[in-house]
Design a protein around this motif. Structure first.
Motif, mmCIF file in Angstrom:
data_model
loop_
_atom_site.group_PDB
_atom_site.id
_atom_site.type_symbol
_atom_site.label_atom_id
_atom_site.label_comp_id
_atom_site.label_asym_id
_atom_site.label_seq_id
_atom_site.Cartn_x
_atom_site.Cartn_y
_atom_site.Cartn_z
ATOM 1 N N THR A 188 0.862 -1.183 0.000
ATOM 2 C CA THR A 188 0.000 0.000 0.000
ATOM 3 C C THR A 188 0.891 1.223 0.000
ATOM 4 O O THR A 188 1.768 1.376 0.873
ATOM 5 N N GLY A 189 0.692 2.075 -1.003
ATOM 6 C CA GLY A 189 1.499 3.285 -1.104
ATOM 7 C C GLY A 189 0.980 4.380 -0.197
ATOM 8 O O GLY A 189 -0.170 4.334 0.268
ATOM 9 N N SER A 190 1.819 5.372 0.030
ATOM 10 C CA SER A 190 1.397 6.498 0.865
ATOM 11 C C SER A 190 0.309 7.319 0.189
ATOM 12 O O SER A 190 -0.309 8.181 0.821
ATOM 13 N N ASP A 191 0.047 7.032 -1.094
ATOM 14 C CA ASP A 191 -1.060 7.678 -1.792
ATOM 15 C C ASP A 191 -2.367 6.925 -1.603
ATOM 16 O O ASP A 191 -3.405 7.300 -2.166
ATOM 17 N N GLY A 192 -2.317 5.819 -0.838
ATOM 18 C CA GLY A 192 -3.521 5.045 -0.543
ATOM 19 C C GLY A 192 -3.847 3.978 -1.562
ATOM 20 O O GLY A 192 -4.788 3.198 -1.383
ATOM 21 N N ASN A 193 -3.058 3.877 -2.617
ATOM 22 C CA ASN A 193 -3.311 2.884 -3.665
ATOM 23 C C ASN A 193 -2.541 1.585 -3.403
ATOM 24 O O ASN A 193 -1.537 1.574 -2.695
ATOM 25 N N THR A 194 -3.037 0.507 -4.015
ATOM 26 C CA THR A 194 -2.397 -0.806 -3.886
ATOM 27 C C THR A 194 -1.445 -1.035 -5.052
ATOM 28 O O THR A 194 -1.775 -0.760 -6.218
ATOM 29 N N TYR A 195 -0.257 -1.544 -4.737
ATOM 30 C CA TYR A 195 0.758 -1.860 -5.744
ATOM 31 C C TYR A 195 1.250 -3.282 -5.496
ATOM 32 O O TYR A 195 1.096 -3.832 -4.411
ATOM 33 N N TYR A 196 1.862 -3.859 -6.537
ATOM 34 C CA TYR A 196 2.417 -5.203 -6.405
ATOM 35 C C TYR A 196 3.908 -5.167 -6.705
ATOM 36 O O TYR A 196 4.342 -4.587 -7.716
ATOM 37 N N LEU A 197 4.691 -5.787 -5.838
ATOM 38 C CA LEU A 197 6.144 -5.801 -5.957
ATOM 39 C C LEU A 197 6.631 -7.159 -6.440
ATOM 40 O O LEU A 197 6.350 -8.184 -5.821
ATOM 41 N N ASN A 198 7.364 -7.138 -7.559
ATOM 42 C CA ASN A 198 8.051 -8.342 -8.015
ATOM 43 C C ASN A 198 9.360 -8.410 -7.234
ATOM 44 O O ASN A 198 10.279 -7.624 -7.466
ATOM 45 N N THR A 199 9.458 -9.359 -6.315
ATOM 46 C CA THR A 199 10.616 -9.422 -5.420
ATOM 47 C C THR A 199 11.873 -9.921 -6.121
ATOM 48 O O THR A 199 12.942 -9.936 -5.521
ATOM 49 N N ARG A 200 11.745 -10.317 -7.367
ATOM 50 C CA ARG A 200 12.914 -10.817 -8.080
ATOM 51 C C ARG A 200 13.713 -9.712 -8.760
ATOM 52 O O ARG A 200 14.894 -9.882 -9.013
ATOM 53 N N ASP A 201 13.044 -8.622 -9.064
ATOM 54 C CA ASP A 201 13.769 -7.533 -9.733
ATOM 55 C C ASP A 201 13.449 -6.161 -9.144
ATOM 56 O O ASP A 201 14.013 -5.154 -9.584
ATOM 57 N N GLY A 202 12.535 -6.115 -8.182
ATOM 58 C CA GLY A 202 12.234 -4.849 -7.515
ATOM 59 C C GLY A 202 11.267 -3.946 -8.245
ATOM 60 O O GLY A 202 10.991 -2.824 -7.786
ATOM 61 N N TYR A 203 10.707 -4.400 -9.365
ATOM 62 C CA TYR A 203 9.766 -3.554 -10.109
ATOM 63 C C TYR A 203 8.398 -3.549 -9.426
ATOM 64 O O TYR A 203 7.933 -4.581 -8.910
ATOM 65 N N ILE A 204 7.765 -2.344 -9.464
ATOM 66 C CA ILE A 204 6.462 -2.159 -8.841
ATOM 67 C C ILE A 204 5.429 -1.909 -9.935
ATOM 68 O O ILE A 204 5.648 -1.097 -10.847
ATOM 69 N N TYR A 205 4.270 -2.593 -9.805
ATOM 70 C CA TYR A 205 3.197 -2.456 -10.784
ATOM 71 C C TYR A 205 1.926 -2.010 -10.067
ATOM 72 O O TYR A 205 1.716 -2.347 -8.888
ATOM 73 N N THR A 206 1.100 -1.296 -10.773
ATOM 74 C CA THR A 206 -0.181 -0.924 -10.184
ATOM 75 C C THR A 206 -1.083 -2.153 -10.132
ATOM 76 O O THR A 206 -0.939 -3.086 -10.932
ATOM 77 N N LYS A 207 -1.992 -2.132 -9.201
ATOM 78 C CA LYS A 207 -2.937 -3.240 -9.076
ATOM 79 C C LYS A 207 -3.743 -3.398 -10.357
ATOM 80 O O LYS A 207 -3.962 -4.517 -10.839
ATOM 81 N N ASP A 208 -4.152 -2.258 -10.948
ATOM 82 C CA ASP A 208 -4.981 -2.318 -12.149
ATOM 83 C C ASP A 208 -4.228 -2.942 -13.320
ATOM 84 O O ASP A 208 -4.806 -3.710 -14.097
ATOM 85 N N PHE A 209 -2.913 -2.657 -13.452
ATOM 86 C CA PHE A 209 -2.178 -3.213 -14.584
ATOM 87 C C PHE A 209 -2.023 -4.732 -14.424
ATOM 88 O O PHE A 209 -2.163 -5.473 -15.400
ATOM 89 N N VAL A 210 -1.728 -5.200 -13.216
ATOM 90 C CA VAL A 210 -1.522 -6.642 -13.000
ATOM 91 C C VAL A 210 -2.811 -7.407 -13.231
ATOM 92 O O VAL A 210 -2.804 -8.512 -13.787
ATOM 93 N N GLU A 211 -3.933 -6.806 -12.847
ATOM 94 C CA GLU A 211 -5.200 -7.534 -12.949
ATOM 95 C C GLU A 211 -5.917 -7.311 -14.272
ATOM 96 O O GLU A 211 -6.640 -8.192 -14.740
ATOM 97 N N ASN A 212 -5.691 -6.138 -14.879
ATOM 98 C CA ASN A 212 -6.435 -5.847 -16.106
ATOM 99 C C ASN A 212 -5.579 -5.270 -17.230
ATOM 100 O O ASN A 212 -5.704 -5.673 -18.386
#
Length: 454
Positions: A188-212
Motif C-alpha cells: 500500500t502506497g502512501s497515496d492510498g493505492n495498492t501496488y504489487y512488488l516483483n521481489t525478483r527484480d524490484g519492479y512495482i506495478y499498479t494493481k490495475d495493470f496486473v489484474e487488467n
C-alpha cells in the motif's frame, strides 16, 4: 611268533574295514536330515556353490523385507494424500461459494468455520504415522511434523497470479523452481493505492495493470511478455541485483509472518512508462492479513529403502514424501526468497483464504482465493501421482524378488538336498555289508587265547 603277527595283521585289517563300513553308514545317516552337505569336506565344489546361494538368499530376504516395508509405508502415505486431495477439492468449492457477493456476514462466518475444520484435518493428516514414525516428516520421522499456532500473527499478503498473468509477468523476472513467477507482494502506497512488488527484480506495478492492464498489451500482441520499463511504475533498489541487499527474508519469516510491520520501503525510481510520475516520493508498506500459522518441524530429506544390490539410487529408493513436496513453496520460502523452505506454504495460504473469508473480501476471493485453492490442490495431486509411480515400481520389484527367491531356493535344493531314493539304497547296501562283515569276522577271527596256544 609268525602266527601271532599274521593274526594281528588280520585283526587290524578287519577292524579297519569294519570301521570304514561303519563310517560310511554314519555319513549316509547324517543325510537323513535332508541335506547332503554338513561340512566342506562332504563336497567342496557343491559346498562353495551352497555358500554363494545362501548369501544370495539372505540378500534377497533382506530386500524383500525392505520392499514390503516400503510398500506399507507408501500405502499409508497414499491413503493420507487421497484424503488430503478430497479435502482440498471441498475447500476449492467453499472458496468459490465464498466469492459470491450475495453472502452475508453470517454466511461467510459459517464458511470460514468449515474451512478451518478442513485445514485442521489436513494438519492432522500431515501427522499420519506408520508404527512409531511420522510418514511426512522426512528423516526426522520421530518428530511430529505439523503444528498450528493458537494465536494469530500478521502474515504478508501475496498477489497470486493466475495462469495468464504468470505467463506474462514471468518474461524478464527470472524463473522459480516451477519455471514461472507465481506471486508478487502486495503493497500500500502512501497515496492510498495498492501496488504489487516483483521481489525478483524490484519492479512495482499498479494493481490495475496486473489484474487488467496487461490484457491490453496481450490483445495487441498475443506473444507479448512483460517489459518493466514500459509496464512498471517504478523500481526499488537492491532487489534482484547480482548481490541483492533486499530479499524477502529481510522482512518475512519463511512462514510469511512479517518481522517488522512498521517498516516502510522508499526510494523508488520511476520507469520510462510510469503512470505515477511522483513514484519516487511515495513510501510503501507491506500489506498483511491476521491469521494463524502452520509450522513444519520435519525436513526435506528422503527415507531410502534399498530394493536391489548394485549402485544406490537415492531418488528411486526414496519411499517417503515430505512437507515441502505436499504443500509446496510460495513467495516467502522459495529459492529466491532467501529463506529456508517452510514445508507448510500451502497450508498457510489456505489459512490466508480463510482469513479473507472472515474479512468478507469477496473481490480477493474471486481472484486470488480461487487461484490459491487451485494451486494447493494441484500441488498435492502432483505429489500423490509421483508417490503412486514409486509404489508401482516397488510392487514390480517385489514380484521380481519373489521370482528370484524361488530360483535361489531351487538352486540351494539342487546343490545340497539329499536324493532320498538313492540314500535308501546306499544305506541298505552299507548295512548289508556291515552285517556280513560282523558275521564273517565272528567265524574267521580267533575266538580266544587258547586258539593262539594250539
Amino acid at each position: 611268533m609268525s602266527i601271532r603277527v599274521s593274526s594281528n595283521q588280520m585283526v587290524y585289517g578287519y577292524q579297519k574295514q569294519l570301521n570304514d563300513a561303519n563310517y560310511r553308514q554314519t555319513k549316509l545317516l547324517e543325510q537323513g536330515d535332508g541335506s547332503k552337505l554338513h561340512r566342506p569336506s562332504d563336497d567342496s565344489v557343491d559346498y562353495s556353490k551352497y555358500l554363494r546361494y545362501t548369501v544370495s538368499e539372505n540378500e534377497n530376504t533382506q530386500y524383500q523385507e525392505n520392499v514390503n516395508t516400503a510398500i506399507s509405508w507408501m500405502k499409508t502415505s497414499d491413503a493420507a494424500l487421497v484424503n488430503m486431495t478430497a479435502i482440498q477439492t471441498t475447500f476449492k468449492e467453499k472458496t468459490v461459494a465464498a466469492a459470491n457477493s450475495t453472502n452475508n456476514s453470517d454466511d461467510m462466518k459459517a464458511i470460514g468455520k468449515e474451512m478451518m475444520a478442513e485445514i485442521q484435518e489436513l494438519v492432522s493428516l500431515g501427522n499420519t504415522m506408520q508404527g512409531d514414525s511420522y510418514v511426512f516428516g522426512g528423516q526426522k520421522d520421530l518428530t511430529k511434523p505439523f503444528s498450528m499456532s493458537t494465536e494469530e500473527v500478521n502474515r504478508g499478503l501475496a498477489k497470486t497470479l493466475d495462469e495468464n498473468q504468470s505467463a506474462y509477468f514471468s518474461g524478464n523476472s527470472g524463473a522459480d523452481d516451477a519455471g514461472s513467477l507465481t506471486q508478487m507482494l502486495s503493497l500500500t502506497g502512501s497515496d492510498g493505492n495498492t501496488y504489487y512488488l516483483n521481489t525478483r527484480d524490484g519492479y512495482i506495478y499498479t494493481k490495475d495493470f496486473v489484474e487488467n492492464g496487461y490484457k491490453n498489451v496481450v490483445a495487441q500482441d498475443s506473444s507479448a511478455i512483460v517489459d518493466p520499463t514500459r509496464d512498471a511504475v517504478g523500481q526499488l533498489a537492491g532487489w534482484g541485483s547480482t548481490s541483492p541487499t533486499e530479499k524477502v527474508s529481510k522482512y518475512f519469516k519463511n512462514t510469511g509472518e512479517i518481522i517488522d510491520k512498521t517498516v516502510e520501503l522508499s526510494g523508488a525510481t520511476a520507469t520510462t512508462g510510469s503512470s505515477v510520475p511522483n513514484i519516487g516520493s511515495l513510501t510503501f508498506k507491506f500489506d498483511t492479513v491476521k491469521q494463524q500459522i502452520v509450522t513444519y518441524q520435519g525436513d526435506d530429506k528422503g527415507v531410502s529403502m534399498v530394493k536391489k544390490n548394485g549402485t544406490t539410487e537415492p531418488v528411486a529408493d526414496t519411499v517417503n514424501v515430505t512437507g515441502p513436496e505436499i504443500f509446496g513453496s510460495d513467495i516467502f520460502d522459495d529459492a529466491n526468497s532467501g529463506n529456508k523452505v517452510s514445508g507448510a506454504a500451502m497450508l498457510n495460504q489456505m489459512l490466508t483464504v480463510r482469513a479473507q473469508v472472515e474479512g468478507l473480501d469477496n473481490e480477493w476471493l474471486s481472484k486470488d482465493g480461487q487461484t490459491v485453492a487451485d494451486g494447493v490442490h494441484a500441488t498435492t495431486v502432483n505429489t500423490q501421482t509421483k508417490l503412486g509411480a514409486r509404489q508401482q515400481l516397488y510392487e514390480s520389484v517385489n514380484t521380481m524378488l519373489s521370482n528370484q527367491n524361488e530360483l535361489i531356493t531351487s538352486d540351494i535344493t539342487n546343490v545340497s538336498s539329499t536324493d532320498v531314493a538313492k540314500l535308501a539304497v546306499q544305506l541298505m547296501q552299507e548295512q548289508t555289508i556291515y552285517n556280513l562283515s560282523l558275521s564273517l569276522g565272528g567265524r574267521i577271527l580267533p575266538q580266544s587265547l587258547a586258539d593262539y596256544l594250539r
